[in-house]
Motif scaffolding. Sequence first.
Motif, PDB file in Angstrom:
ATOM      1  N   MET A 170      73.645  26.273  -4.958  1.00  0.00           N
ATOM      2  CA  MET A 170      72.612  27.187  -5.429  1.00  0.00           C
ATOM      3  C   MET A 170      71.976  27.895  -4.244  1.00  0.00           C
ATOM      4  O   MET A 170      72.004  27.389  -3.114  1.00  0.00           O
ATOM      5  N   ARG A 171      71.409  29.061  -4.506  1.00  0.00           N
ATOM      6  CA  ARG A 171      70.733  29.871  -3.497  1.00  0.00           C
ATOM      7  C   ARG A 171      69.234  29.816  -3.746  1.00  0.00           C
ATOM      8  O   ARG A 171      68.762  30.214  -4.809  1.00  0.00           O
ATOM      9  N   ILE A 172      68.492  29.333  -2.742  1.00  0.00           N
ATOM     10  CA  ILE A 172      67.077  29.006  -2.929  1.00  0.00           C
ATOM     11  C   ILE A 172      66.263  29.646  -1.813  1.00  0.00           C
ATOM     12  O   ILE A 172      66.707  29.715  -0.663  1.00  0.00           O
ATOM     13  N   THR A 173      65.059  30.074  -2.129  1.00  0.00           N
ATOM     14  CA  THR A 173      64.050  30.471  -1.155  1.00  0.00           C
ATOM     15  C   THR A 173      62.871  29.518  -1.281  1.00  0.00           C
ATOM     16  O   THR A 173      62.336  29.347  -2.380  1.00  0.00           O
ATOM     17  N   VAL A 174      62.497  28.891  -0.180  1.00  0.00           N
ATOM     18  CA  VAL A 174      61.458  27.867  -0.201  1.00  0.00           C
ATOM     19  C   VAL A 174      60.439  28.153   0.896  1.00  0.00           C
ATOM     20  O   VAL A 174      60.801  28.576   1.998  1.00  0.00           O
ATOM     21  N   THR A 175      59.171  27.964   0.576  1.00  0.00           N
ATOM     22  CA  THR A 175      58.068  28.037   1.533  1.00  0.00           C
ATOM     23  C   THR A 175      57.509  26.634   1.706  1.00  0.00           C
ATOM     24  O   THR A 175      57.002  26.054   0.737  1.00  0.00           O
ATOM     25  N   ALA A 176      57.613  26.101   2.910  1.00  0.00           N
ATOM     26  CA  ALA A 176      57.232  24.711   3.168  1.00  0.00           C
ATOM     27  C   ALA A 176      56.209  24.638   4.277  1.00  0.00           C
ATOM     28  O   ALA A 176      56.067  25.558   5.095  1.00  0.00           O
ATOM     29  N   MET A 177      55.515  23.518   4.326  1.00  0.00           N
ATOM     30  CA  MET A 177      54.459  23.307   5.309  1.00  0.00           C
ATOM     31  C   MET A 177      55.069  22.954   6.661  1.00  0.00           C
ATOM     32  O   MET A 177      56.106  22.292   6.740  1.00  0.00           O
ATOM     33  N   CYS A 178      54.417  23.382   7.718  1.00  0.00           N
ATOM     34  CA  CYS A 178      54.843  23.074   9.079  1.00  0.00           C
ATOM     35  C   CYS A 178      53.597  22.758   9.900  1.00  0.00           C
ATOM     36  O   CYS A 178      52.736  23.624  10.084  1.00  0.00           O
ATOM     37  N   ASN A 179      53.494  21.532  10.372  1.00  0.00           N
ATOM     38  CA  ASN A 179      52.355  21.131  11.198  1.00  0.00           C
ATOM     39  C   ASN A 179      52.550  21.671  12.614  1.00  0.00           C
ATOM     40  O   ASN A 179      53.427  21.215  13.349  1.00  0.00           O
ATOM     41  N   MET A 180      51.725  22.624  12.993  1.00  0.00           N
ATOM     42  CA  MET A 180      51.850  23.293  14.286  1.00  0.00           C
ATOM     43  C   MET A 180      50.754  22.830  15.234  1.00  0.00           C
ATOM     44  O   MET A 180      49.626  22.548  14.808  1.00  0.00           O
ATOM     45  N   ASP A 181      51.090  22.767  16.507  1.00  0.00           N
ATOM     46  CA  ASP A 181      50.140  22.421  17.559  1.00  0.00           C
ATOM     47  C   ASP A 181      49.933  23.661  18.425  1.00  0.00           C
ATOM     48  O   ASP A 181      50.865  24.140  19.078  1.00  0.00           O
ATOM     49  N   PHE A 182      48.692  24.178  18.445  1.00  0.00           N
ATOM     50  CA  PHE A 182      48.375  25.407  19.152  1.00  0.00           C
ATOM     51  C   PHE A 182      47.643  25.150  20.463  1.00  0.00           C
ATOM     52  O   PHE A 182      46.983  26.053  20.975  1.00  0.00           O
ATOM     53  N   SER A 183      47.742  23.957  21.006  1.00  0.00           N
ATOM     54  CA  SER A 183      47.043  23.668  22.263  1.00  0.00           C
ATOM     55  C   SER A 183      47.603  24.487  23.419  1.00  0.00           C
ATOM     56  O   SER A 183      46.891  24.756  24.389  1.00  0.00           O
ATOM     57  N   HIS A 184      48.887  24.919  23.344  1.00  0.00           N
ATOM     58  CA  HIS A 184      49.484  25.746  24.389  1.00  0.00           C
ATOM     59  C   HIS A 184      49.707  27.190  23.938  1.00  0.00           C
ATOM     60  O   HIS A 184      50.429  27.932  24.595  1.00  0.00           O
ATOM     61  N   PHE A 185      49.108  27.585  22.819  1.00  0.00           N
ATOM     62  CA  PHE A 185      49.280  28.941  22.318  1.00  0.00           C
ATOM     63  C   PHE A 185      48.722  29.966  23.313  1.00  0.00           C
ATOM     64  O   PHE A 185      47.633  29.777  23.866  1.00  0.00           O
ATOM     65  N   PRO A 186      49.439  31.082  23.585  1.00  0.00           N
ATOM     66  CA  PRO A 186      50.724  31.520  23.025  1.00  0.00           C
ATOM     67  C   PRO A 186      51.937  31.110  23.863  1.00  0.00           C
ATOM     68  O   PRO A 186      53.012  31.685  23.717  1.00  0.00           O
ATOM     69  N   LEU A 187      51.776  30.157  24.734  1.00  0.00           N
ATOM     70  CA  LEU A 187      52.890  29.672  25.559  1.00  0.00           C
ATOM     71  C   LEU A 187      53.445  28.390  24.960  1.00  0.00           C
ATOM     72  O   LEU A 187      53.738  27.424  25.666  1.00  0.00           O
ATOM     73  N   ASP A 188      53.618  28.363  23.640  1.00  0.00           N
ATOM     74  CA  ASP A 188      53.937  27.128  22.932  1.00  0.00           C
ATOM     75  C   ASP A 188      55.331  27.181  22.321  1.00  0.00           C
ATOM     76  O   ASP A 188      55.949  28.246  22.203  1.00  0.00           O
ATOM     77  N   SER A 189      55.815  26.015  21.937  1.00  0.00           N
ATOM     78  CA  SER A 189      57.040  25.840  21.153  1.00  0.00           C
ATOM     79  C   SER A 189      56.679  25.034  19.912  1.00  0.00           C
ATOM     80  O   SER A 189      55.921  24.062  19.999  1.00  0.00           O
ATOM     81  N   GLN A 190      57.230  25.424  18.767  1.00  0.00           N
ATOM     82  CA  GLN A 190      56.934  24.760  17.504  1.00  0.00           C
ATOM     83  C   GLN A 190      58.214  24.190  16.915  1.00  0.00           C
ATOM     84  O   GLN A 190      59.271  24.812  16.967  1.00  0.00           O
ATOM     85  N   THR A 191      58.092  22.976  16.357  1.00  0.00           N
ATOM     86  CA  THR A 191      59.201  22.315  15.679  1.00  0.00           C
ATOM     87  C   THR A 191      58.819  22.117  14.223  1.00  0.00           C
ATOM     88  O   THR A 191      57.833  21.428  13.926  1.00  0.00           O
ATOM     89  N   CYS A 192      59.588  22.724  13.317  1.00  0.00           N
ATOM     90  CA  CYS A 192      59.329  22.623  11.879  1.00  0.00           C
ATOM     91  C   CYS A 192      60.500  21.921  11.201  1.00  0.00           C
ATOM     92  O   CYS A 192      61.627  21.915  11.720  1.00  0.00           O
TER      93      CYS A 192
END
Length: 464
Positions: A170-192
């Motif tokens: 099946m073909r699905i579009t999903v919007t899911a939660m991602c806990n982001m850490d912005f302590s290094h924003f905008p020099l950050d990397s995010q893992t979702c």
Amino acid sequence: MPYFTRLILLLFCLVALVESRKLKKRRWTGQLEVPKPSHLYKKNLDMTKIRKGKPQPLLRLEDHDFTMRPAFGGPAIPVGVDVQVESLDSISEVDMDFTMTLYLRHYWKDDRLAFPSTSNKSMTFDGRLVKKIWVPDVFFVHSKRSFTHDTTTDNIMLRVFPDGHVLYSMRITVTAMCNMDFSHFPLDSQTCSLELESYAYTDEDLMLYWKNGDESLKTDEKISLSQFLIQKFHTTSRLAFYSSTGWYNRLYINFTLRRHIFFFLLQTYFPATLMVMLSWVSFWIDRRAVPARVSLGITTVLTMSTIITGVNAAMPRVSYIKAVDIYLWVSFVFVFLSVLEYAAVNYLTTVQERKERKLREKLPCMCGMLHSRTMMLDGSYSESDTNSLAGYPRSHILTEEGQDKTVAHLALSNESNSSRKKGLLKGQMGLRIFQNTHAIDKYSRLIFPASYIFFNLIYWSVFS
């Protein structure tokens, strides 16, 4: 004529009469069969349009109860999963979520769907058969919104093989939660992570696993994001425990994103740095130019406040300090200190002028001395002070002694004064800015830039 011969002749006449009447009737109704040429009978007949009888269904769905899982009561049924990511549609820092479109495929074996066949390798169906058979009840953990595409029809495919193996896609579009850490924003990397799990069946009934390990996750090479660089896609799996229902197999689709810094350099860092450098211009402006220095300082402070407000408006209201906050607030402090620096210079200048005014009031009045210059010389004045009187005519130097001090009145005639001004006009115009500069301004020209450069070295070495 014999009797037997007449009887035969009568029967022949009756038969001829009947046949002649039948022929007339056929001609009248238009049913006379005209013989066709023999070559028209050579056309092949379409065997697909010949109905040989009611076809027998290969899948006997009525003979089984598909409300129960395959091998009900036995070991857990293994269900393999693979995913092809079509696109990453958006990533929102404010809502802390991401939207992904993907092809989700399940693989399992159901002996109830096996069918004998010598010609068909598999049979493919659309979403209408899915409602009649058993399929895994996989859902997305921590999803906010999701839907199956239905244009122009439901994007669902079911493929059944003769041995009972099933492919469900099946073909699905999903919007899911991602806990982001912005302590290094905008020099950050995010893992979702996008998490898949069975809703009803525990690990004792259904075992979810990645069908081909890390090869089970495939991505489109054209996937790109405006603010992020996709560094890595990988898969993991583990058990999830719920106190009320038990243990469940959970699959993870993990991806790491690296934020592009160039946009924030142009929109945040460069403007903030230029505002700080602009605030240093006031150190080279005459300390008596109060409107110029005050207006420059207030303008830079308000501009820095606008930059800080604009950056925070597009970010979630987190309770910790971000890297961009450190840079902007330190820059704001530098701009604010430049305003305080002029306040100190103006105050000290006022105090100094007040003392000089009181000192002049204590000196005796020398009326009639045009353009006079008064020097206080004590008995221990140095040779340099004496040399400073050189060039003045002796007759123009008047001294008064008293209380161990000598007051030298240097009377300059109009002629000597004008000639001296002409000789030093160019030098005085070039050095005027330095003659009217306070000592704090001189030190600030070095301390402020050096401190800001040192801060930038530490900042970019730590956060980059």
